[in-house]
Design a protein around this motif. Structure first.
Motif, PDB file in Angstrom:
ATOM      1  N   GLY A 190      12.887  15.990   6.677  1.00  0.00           N
ATOM      2  CA  GLY A 190      12.704  14.886   6.720  1.00  0.00           C
ATOM      3  C   GLY A 190      11.844  14.346   7.740  1.00  0.00           C
ATOM      4  N   ARG A 191      11.147  15.231   8.583  1.00  0.00           N
ATOM      5  CA  ARG A 191      10.075  14.643   9.453  1.00  0.00           C
ATOM      6  C   ARG A 191       8.895  15.662   9.338  1.00  0.00           C
ATOM      7  N   TYR A 192       7.935  15.099   8.980  1.00  0.00           N
ATOM      8  CA  TYR A 192       6.860  16.066   8.855  1.00  0.00           C
ATOM      9  C   TYR A 192       5.665  15.341   9.446  1.00  0.00           C
ATOM     10  N   PHE A 225       6.889  -4.169   6.375  1.00  0.00           N
ATOM     11  CA  PHE A 225       7.681  -2.846   6.514  1.00  0.00           C
ATOM     12  C   PHE A 225       7.103  -1.794   5.902  1.00  0.00           C
ATOM     13  N   ALA A 226       7.628  -0.700   6.182  1.00  0.00           N
ATOM     14  CA  ALA A 226       7.152   0.548   5.484  1.00  0.00           C
ATOM     15  C   ALA A 226       8.497   1.638   5.334  1.00  0.00           C
ATOM     16  N   ARG A 264      11.517  10.427   2.884  1.00  0.00           N
ATOM     17  CA  ARG A 264      12.881  10.185   2.861  1.00  0.00           C
ATOM     18  C   ARG A 264      13.835   9.376   1.989  1.00  0.00           C
ATOM     19  N   GLU A 290       4.386  15.292  14.950  1.00  0.00           N
ATOM     20  CA  GLU A 290       5.913  15.353  15.525  1.00  0.00           C
ATOM     21  C   GLU A 290       6.403  16.709  15.456  1.00  0.00           C
ATOM     22  N   TYR A 312       0.766  -1.202   0.063  1.00  0.00           N
ATOM     23  CA  TYR A 312      -0.034   0.065  -0.047  1.00  0.00           C
ATOM     24  C   TYR A 312       1.047   1.057  -0.024  1.00  0.00           C
ATOM     25  N   ARG A 354       1.327  12.075  11.741  1.00  0.00           N
ATOM     26  CA  ARG A 354       2.007  12.262  13.159  1.00  0.00           C
ATOM     27  C   ARG A 354       2.225  13.707  13.509  1.00  0.00           C
ATOM     28  N   ARG A 371      12.061  -0.805  18.160  1.00  0.00           N
ATOM     29  CA  ARG A 371      10.842  -0.141  17.349  1.00  0.00           C
ATOM     30  C   ARG A 371       9.988   0.710  18.455  1.00  0.00           C
ATOM     31  N   ALA A 415       4.561  -2.763   2.913  1.00  0.00           N
ATOM     32  CA  ALA A 415       3.900  -4.258   2.764  1.00  0.00           C
ATOM     33  C   ALA A 415       3.619  -4.845   3.988  1.00  0.00           C
ATOM     34  N   GLN A 449       4.052   6.814   3.074  1.00  0.00           N
ATOM     35  CA  GLN A 449       4.804   5.599   3.334  1.00  0.00           C
ATOM     36  C   GLN A 449       4.533   4.659   2.222  1.00  0.00           C
ATOM     37  N   TYR A 475       3.372  -3.773  18.551  1.00  0.00           N
ATOM     38  CA  TYR A 475       2.926  -4.937  17.932  1.00  0.00           C
ATOM     39  C   TYR A 475       3.964  -6.112  17.465  1.00  0.00           C
ATOM     40  N   GLY A 523       9.008  -5.380  10.696  1.00  0.00           N
ATOM     41  CA  GLY A 523       9.032  -6.612  11.881  1.00  0.00           C
ATOM     42  C   GLY A 523       7.837  -7.496  11.607  1.00  0.00           C
ATOM     43  N   PHE A 527       3.074  12.523   5.911  1.00  0.00           N
ATOM     44  CA  PHE A 527       4.455  12.169   5.301  1.00  0.00           C
ATOM     45  C   PHE A 527       3.699  10.969   4.531  1.00  0.00           C
ATOM     46  N   GLY A 547      11.410   0.884   8.291  1.00  0.00           N
ATOM     47  CA  GLY A 547      11.374  -0.036   9.500  1.00  0.00           C
ATOM     48  C   GLY A 547      10.230  -1.141   9.393  1.00  0.00           C
TER      49      GLY A 547
HETATM   50  P1  HAM Z   1       7.665   3.329  11.422  1.00  0.00           P
HETATM   51  O1  HAM Z   1       9.194   2.888  11.666  1.00  0.00           O
HETATM   52  O2  HAM Z   1       7.038   4.025  12.439  1.00  0.00           O
HETATM   53  O3  HAM Z   1       7.151   2.001  11.014  1.00  0.00           O
HETATM   54  O4  HAM Z   1       7.808   4.156  10.223  1.00  0.00           O
HETATM   55  C1  HAM Z   1       8.335   3.691   8.711  1.00  0.00           C
HETATM   56  C2  HAM Z   1       9.012   4.791   8.211  1.00  0.00           C
HETATM   57  O5  HAM Z   1       8.188   5.990   7.995  1.00  0.00           O
HETATM   58  C3  HAM Z   1      10.364   5.404   8.666  1.00  0.00           C
HETATM   59  O6  HAM Z   1      11.358   4.478   8.702  1.00  0.00           O
HETATM   60  C4  HAM Z   1      10.417   6.629   8.167  1.00  0.00           C
HETATM   61  O7  HAM Z   1      11.161   6.578   6.959  1.00  0.00           O
HETATM   62  C5  HAM Z   1       8.977   7.085   7.698  1.00  0.00           C
HETATM   63  N1  HAM Z   1       8.539   8.085   8.872  1.00  0.00           N
HETATM   64  C6  HAM Z   1       8.082   7.767  10.229  1.00  0.00           C
HETATM   65  N2  HAM Z   1       7.510   8.837  10.582  1.00  0.00           N
HETATM   66  C7  HAM Z   1       7.814   9.884   9.703  1.00  0.00           C
HETATM   67  C8  HAM Z   1       7.623  11.340   9.544  1.00  0.00           C
HETATM   68  N3  HAM Z   1       7.135  12.034  10.607  1.00  0.00           N
HETATM   69  N4  HAM Z   1       8.279  12.186   8.680  1.00  0.00           N
HETATM   70  C9  HAM Z   1       8.682  11.420   7.609  1.00  0.00           C
HETATM   71  N5  HAM Z   1       8.732  10.004   7.565  1.00  0.00           N
HETATM   72  C10 HAM Z   1       8.352   9.275   8.571  1.00  0.00           C
HETATM   73  C11 HAM Z   1       5.665   1.711  10.806  1.00  0.00           C
HETATM   74  O8  HAM Z   1       4.956   2.791  10.489  1.00  0.00           O
HETATM   75  C12 HAM Z   1       5.294   0.514  10.691  1.00  0.00           C
HETATM   76  N6  HAM Z   1       4.002   0.386  10.544  1.00  0.00           N
HETATM   77  C13 HAM Z   1       6.057  -0.330   9.624  1.00  0.00           C
HETATM   78  C14 HAM Z   1       5.569  -1.792   9.603  1.00  0.00           C
HETATM   79  C15 HAM Z   1       4.893  -2.327   8.666  1.00  0.00           C
HETATM   80  N7  HAM Z   1       5.784  -2.759  10.422  1.00  0.00           N
HETATM   81  C16 HAM Z   1       5.488  -3.958   9.973  1.00  0.00           C
HETATM   82  N8  HAM Z   1       4.691  -3.589   8.852  1.00  0.00           N
END
Ligand code: HAM
Length: 426
Positions: A118-120, A303-304, A309, A113, A105, A111, A257, A128, A125, A261, A284, A123, A282
């Protein structure tokens, strides 16, 4: 007063959008190559979905979620990530029971933040999620697939993979007790966040970035030593498969992480090219999540990648093919005022060079001005039509000779000259 965009929300202009589309297309191409299928989830979900998956005590849910009550009085959240929604979708649509799914997807996540490069707050993603496969083979496939994505983007030498195992929930609960026991005497020396996490989420203290906390953590009991046998065997098998596939990685026991979950394998791809926002991907395993959200026990892993970035990384590494920064391949204009002939030629060129931009000059103006406008588009050259004698001129904007020929001869001649170029831009 003028209304401005909301802090942390970006506008993307055409030049950036071209780069984004290329990154998205390259990644989608890798997923297609692995037979992963795309799903689209809504951006709004019930707040409870994230509380019960990402976790009540995580930063994401506690401090960063955009939550509001909709007009019907329901508590909803803008999704901060995609895994929870993807699990909900798969369960709701009956994709999980006795099945295997390899899904991907893309789309915006939200978020709250502190914004920086690089942090928005909004953003994108690309992620998979794989369901119904418990073995280390799929863990390895996902990591090989991500490695393939970096290679396809041309940034593979700028990223590195770190992996860890979080163990079974039982092993982790036992470890959590030991960790708190170790940290308790240092309570006053820990940073404020970590003091709070001592009660709510002590494992997160392991990846604190505060120097004194890091010093204390360095001597803490290790999660790796507390792993259960099954997790250890699984983790070893993943490492063996990665070795065999030629994917470099490092084991980093402090990766835990920021989402609750995970069970078993966790991983991060990071880069030094983006300063402090170096996490580009990131993920797992989350074997308990489907059940936690009301489904039958179903293994899951995913992962996403942060698309913002990934684009910045491609920029830092100058990974974009020249064609990506080109608005059009050809700039078509009439020599005099015969727009109809120019329009016709532009259509022929579009048919001959599918997917490439052929930009028609509009709005009249002096010949020199028109040429200048064409030059500014980054096109390879101008195609100048001459209705009076049925000829056409190709005038390159950089190197190469001019072509002057009857209209009918133009396409073959251009094809010959640019065959290599257009193949490269695929
Ligand atoms: P996460 O590590 O929170 O994992 O986010 C994955 C990626 O999203 C980060 O490595 C980063 O590149 C990007 N990201 C996160 N926050 C921001 C931000 N504020 N601005 C820009 N880029 C950002 C997850 O979200 C999990 N759902 C991943 C996953 C999928 N685990 C298992 N399945």
């Amino acid at each position: 007063m003028k209304i401005q965009s909301i802090r942390g929300m970006q506008n993307l202009l055409p030049a950036q959008t071209r780069r984004w589309r290329w990154v998205e297309r390259v990644i989608a191409g890798v997923f297609d190559g692995y037979g992963y299928e795309q799903v689209r989830m809504p951006m709004l979900e019930s707040v409870d979905l994230f509380k019960r998956s990402v976790g009540d005590a995580t930063d994401i849910v506690e401090k960063e979620m955009y939550v509001f009550e909709d007009r019907g009085g329901d508590r909803v959240a803008l999704r901060p990530e995609g895994t929870a929604g993807c699990v909900r979708l798969a369960e709701e649509e009956g994709l999980l029971f006795n099945q295997q799914q390899r899904l991907w997807y893309t789309g915006p996540m939200f978020r709250y933040e502190r914004p920086q490069k690089g942090r928005y707050r909004q953003f994108d993603q690309i992620g998979a999620e794989v369901f119904g496969l418990p073995g280390p083979d799929v863990d390895a496939e996902l990591l090989v697939l991500t490695a393939e994505i970096w290679r396809a983007l041309g940034v593979d030498d700028a990223v590195r993979l770190e992996i860890n195992s979080m163990g079974s929930p039982e092993a982790r609960a036992a470890y959590r007790g030991r960790l708190v026991g170790y940290l308790e005497p240092f309570r006053d020396e820990l940073d404020e966040d970590s003091q709070r996490r001592l009660e709510t989420n002590p494992l997160r203290i392991l990846d604190s970035k505060v120097p004194r906390t890091q010093e204390i953590v360095a001597a803490a009991p290790r999660l790796a030593d507390a792993l259960d046998e099954a997790s250890r065997t699984h983790f070893d098998a993943v490492q063996r498969l990665l070795d065999q596939a030629g994917v470099d990685f490092e084991v980093n026991h402090n990766i835990v992480r920021g989402l609750d979950y995970y069970t078993g394998l966790v991983f991060e791809w990071t880069t030094d090219a983006l300063g402090s926002q170096g996490a580009v991907c990131g993920g797992g395993r989350y074997d308990g999540l489907v059940e936690q959200l009301g489904g039958k026990p179903t293994p899951g892993i995913g992962f996403a990648i942060g698309v913002d970035r990934a684009v910045l990384l491609c920029e830092a590494r100058q990974a974009f093919p020249a064609a990506v920064d080109r608005r059009a391949l050809f700039y078509v204009m009439p020599r005099a005022a015969d727009t109809a002939a120019a329009m016709q030629t532009a259509r022929q060129l579009r048919a001959a060079f599918p997917g490439e931009g052929v930009l028609l000059h509009l709005g009249g103006g002096k010949f020199d001005k028109r040429i200048k406008r064409g030059l500014a588009t980054g096109a390879l050259g101008a195609v100048i039509t001459d209705e009076a004698d049925g000829t056409v001129e190709f005038r390159p904007f950089s190197e190469g000779d001019r072509i002057e020929c009857p209209v009918a001869a133009l396409v073959p001649l251009l094809r010959q000259r640019f065959s290599q170029l257009t193949e490269l831009s695929e």
